[in-house]
Design a protein around this motif. Sequence first.
Motif, mmCIF file in Angstrom:
data_model
loop_
_atom_site.group_PDB
_atom_site.id
_atom_site.type_symbol
_atom_site.label_atom_id
_atom_site.label_comp_id
_atom_site.label_asym_id
_atom_site.label_seq_id
_atom_site.Cartn_x
_atom_site.Cartn_y
_atom_site.Cartn_z
ATOM 1 N N SER A 234 -7.492 2.939 -9.826
ATOM 2 C CA SER A 234 -6.586 2.089 -10.596
ATOM 3 C C SER A 234 -5.129 2.438 -10.301
ATOM 4 C CB SER A 234 -6.849 2.264 -12.095
ATOM 5 O OG SER A 234 -6.453 3.565 -12.507
ATOM 6 N N GLN A 235 -4.240 1.492 -10.642
ATOM 7 C CA GLN A 235 -2.811 1.764 -10.503
ATOM 8 C C GLN A 235 -2.408 2.928 -11.385
ATOM 9 O OE1 GLN A 235 -1.139 -2.360 -10.887
ATOM 10 N NE2 GLN A 235 0.530 -1.413 -9.757
ATOM 11 N N ALA A 236 -2.989 3.023 -12.556
ATOM 12 C CA ALA A 236 -2.674 4.125 -13.468
ATOM 13 C C ALA A 236 -3.009 5.471 -12.828
ATOM 14 C CB ALA A 236 -3.429 3.958 -14.784
ATOM 15 N N GLN A 237 -4.130 5.539 -12.112
ATOM 16 C CA GLN A 237 -4.502 6.779 -11.431
ATOM 17 C C GLN A 237 -3.495 7.126 -10.337
ATOM 18 O OE1 GLN A 237 -6.869 8.887 -12.317
ATOM 19 N NE2 GLN A 237 -6.485 10.285 -10.628
ATOM 20 N N VAL A 238 -3.009 6.111 -9.624
ATOM 21 C CA VAL A 238 -2.004 6.337 -8.583
ATOM 22 C C VAL A 238 -0.713 6.868 -9.199
ATOM 23 C CG1 VAL A 238 -0.537 5.205 -6.861
ATOM 24 C CG2 VAL A 238 -2.967 4.663 -6.973
ATOM 25 N N VAL A 239 -0.298 6.287 -10.309
ATOM 26 C CA VAL A 239 0.912 6.753 -10.996
ATOM 27 C C VAL A 239 0.732 8.207 -11.434
ATOM 28 C CG1 VAL A 239 2.362 6.438 -13.050
ATOM 29 C CG2 VAL A 239 1.651 4.459 -11.701
ATOM 30 N N LYS A 240 -0.456 8.547 -11.914
ATOM 31 C CA LYS A 240 -0.750 9.931 -12.311
ATOM 32 C C LYS A 240 -0.641 10.875 -11.112
ATOM 33 C CE LYS A 240 -4.319 12.780 -14.412
ATOM 34 N NZ LYS A 240 -5.692 12.832 -14.921
ATOM 35 N N LEU A 241 -1.203 10.479 -9.972
ATOM 36 C CA LEU A 241 -1.111 11.300 -8.758
ATOM 37 C C LEU A 241 0.354 11.498 -8.340
ATOM 38 C CD1 LEU A 241 -4.004 9.713 -6.671
ATOM 39 C CD2 LEU A 241 -4.018 11.956 -7.768
ATOM 40 N N MET B 232 -7.977 -5.420 5.029
ATOM 41 C CA MET B 232 -7.080 -4.433 5.611
ATOM 42 C C MET B 232 -5.706 -4.585 4.980
ATOM 43 S SD MET B 232 -7.473 -2.185 7.940
ATOM 44 C CE MET B 232 -6.439 -1.013 8.701
ATOM 45 N N ILE B 233 -5.106 -3.468 4.628
ATOM 46 C CA ILE B 233 -3.784 -3.470 4.013
ATOM 47 C C ILE B 233 -2.761 -3.141 5.092
ATOM 48 C CG2 ILE B 233 -2.316 -2.363 2.282
ATOM 49 C CD1 ILE B 233 -4.919 -1.550 0.836
ATOM 50 N N PRO B 234 -1.740 -3.991 5.265
ATOM 51 C CA PRO B 234 -0.697 -3.634 6.230
ATOM 52 C C PRO B 234 0.071 -2.414 5.721
ATOM 53 C CG PRO B 234 -0.095 -5.626 5.044
ATOM 54 C CD PRO B 234 -1.483 -5.255 4.616
ATOM 55 N N LEU B 235 0.159 -1.394 6.540
ATOM 56 C CA LEU B 235 0.801 -0.155 6.110
ATOM 57 C C LEU B 235 2.146 0.023 6.787
ATOM 58 C CD1 LEU B 235 -2.195 2.335 6.180
ATOM 59 C CD2 LEU B 235 -1.266 1.121 4.227
ATOM 60 N N GLY B 236 3.183 0.063 5.988
ATOM 61 C CA GLY B 236 4.501 0.441 6.459
ATOM 62 C C GLY B 236 4.702 1.892 6.085
ATOM 63 N N PRO B 237 5.926 2.355 6.122
ATOM 64 C CA PRO B 237 6.176 3.748 5.758
ATOM 65 C C PRO B 237 5.999 4.010 4.262
ATOM 66 C CG PRO B 237 8.231 2.638 6.334
ATOM 67 C CD PRO B 237 7.109 1.683 6.612
ATOM 68 N N GLU B 238 6.076 2.946 3.451
ATOM 69 C CA GLU B 238 5.923 3.094 2.006
ATOM 70 C C GLU B 238 4.943 2.059 1.469
ATOM 71 O OE1 GLU B 238 10.181 4.894 0.618
ATOM 72 O OE2 GLU B 238 9.917 2.738 0.439
ATOM 73 N N LEU B 239 4.293 2.428 0.365
ATOM 74 C CA LEU B 239 3.333 1.545 -0.290
ATOM 75 C C LEU B 239 3.729 1.338 -1.742
ATOM 76 C CD1 LEU B 239 0.011 3.283 0.840
ATOM 77 C CD2 LEU B 239 1.085 1.287 1.881
ATOM 78 N N THR B 240 3.368 0.194 -2.290
ATOM 79 C CA THR B 240 3.495 -0.010 -3.726
ATOM 80 C C THR B 240 2.337 0.721 -4.394
ATOM 81 O OG1 THR B 240 2.125 -1.991 -3.747
ATOM 82 C CG2 THR B 240 4.504 -2.301 -3.365
ATOM 83 N N THR B 241 2.415 0.863 -5.715
ATOM 84 C CA THR B 241 1.302 1.505 -6.414
ATOM 85 C C THR B 241 0.024 0.683 -6.269
ATOM 86 O OG1 THR B 241 2.021 0.488 -8.491
ATOM 87 C CG2 THR B 241 2.716 2.764 -8.087
ATOM 88 N N GLN B 242 0.137 -0.641 -6.230
ATOM 89 C CA GLN B 242 -1.052 -1.488 -6.075
ATOM 90 C C GLN B 242 -1.668 -1.327 -4.689
ATOM 91 O OE1 GLN B 242 -2.693 -3.469 -8.512
ATOM 92 N NE2 GLN B 242 -4.203 -3.128 -6.890
ATOM 93 N N GLN B 243 -0.825 -1.274 -3.653
ATOM 94 C CA GLN B 243 -1.351 -1.073 -2.300
ATOM 95 C C GLN B 243 -2.057 0.282 -2.199
ATOM 96 O OE1 GLN B 243 2.418 -1.691 -0.304
ATOM 97 N NE2 GLN B 243 1.627 -3.531 0.702
ATOM 98 N N ALA B 244 -1.451 1.312 -2.779
ATOM 99 C CA ALA B 244 -2.064 2.643 -2.753
ATOM 100 C C ALA B 244 -3.379 2.644 -3.530
ATOM 101 C CB ALA B 244 -1.108 3.682 -3.320
ATOM 102 N N ALA B 245 -3.394 1.972 -4.689
ATOM 103 C CA ALA B 245 -4.617 1.890 -5.490
ATOM 104 C C ALA B 245 -5.726 1.198 -4.711
ATOM 105 C CB ALA B 245 -4.330 1.154 -6.799
ATOM 106 N N ASP B 246 -5.378 0.112 -4.021
ATOM 107 C CA ASP B 246 -6.375 -0.601 -3.210
ATOM 108 C C ASP B 246 -6.896 0.282 -2.078
ATOM 109 O OD1 ASP B 246 -5.995 -2.828 -4.825
ATOM 110 O OD2 ASP B 246 -4.706 -3.867 -3.383
ATOM 111 N N LEU B 247 -6.016 1.020 -1.438
ATOM 112 C CA LEU B 247 -6.397 1.894 -0.334
ATOM 113 C C LEU B 247 -7.316 3.020 -0.806
ATOM 114 C CD1 LEU B 247 -5.917 2.537 2.702
ATOM 115 C CD2 LEU B 247 -4.029 3.968 1.976
ATOM 116 N N LEU B 248 -7.023 3.560 -1.987
ATOM 117 C CA LEU B 248 -7.788 4.691 -2.513
ATOM 118 C C LEU B 248 -8.981 4.248 -3.366
ATOM 119 C CD1 LEU B 248 -4.811 6.971 -3.588
ATOM 120 C CD2 LEU B 248 -6.262 7.229 -1.557
ATOM 121 N N ASN B 249 -9.048 2.944 -3.656
ATOM 122 C CA ASN B 249 -10.101 2.410 -4.519
ATOM 123 C C ASN B 249 -10.080 3.054 -5.906
ATOM 124 O OD1 ASN B 249 -12.165 0.563 -4.969
ATOM 125 N ND2 ASN B 249 -13.751 2.066 -4.493
#
Length: 65
Positions: A20-27, A1-18
């Motif tokens: 890569s970080q590169a894909q999160v940066v693209k989004l 489980m990822i602790p969710l605050g109001p903001e996420l790092t790209t790595q936290q978002a990548a983990d949540l969405l399953n």
Amino acid sequence: MIPLGPELTTQQAADLLNVSQAQVVKLLNEGIVEGHKEGAHRRLRASSVQAFKRERSLKQRAECG
């Protein structure tokens, strides 16, 4: 489980969405998820990432059946 605050790092978002970080940066760069840069670091709105995940899940379910 990822602790969710109001903001996420790209790595936290990548983990949540399953994805890569590169894909999160693209989004983020394409405006699909909301966020901003703090210096050299990107921060994404947790609510935007969760909304994207929900929409993606609903779309995948609709396509499967």
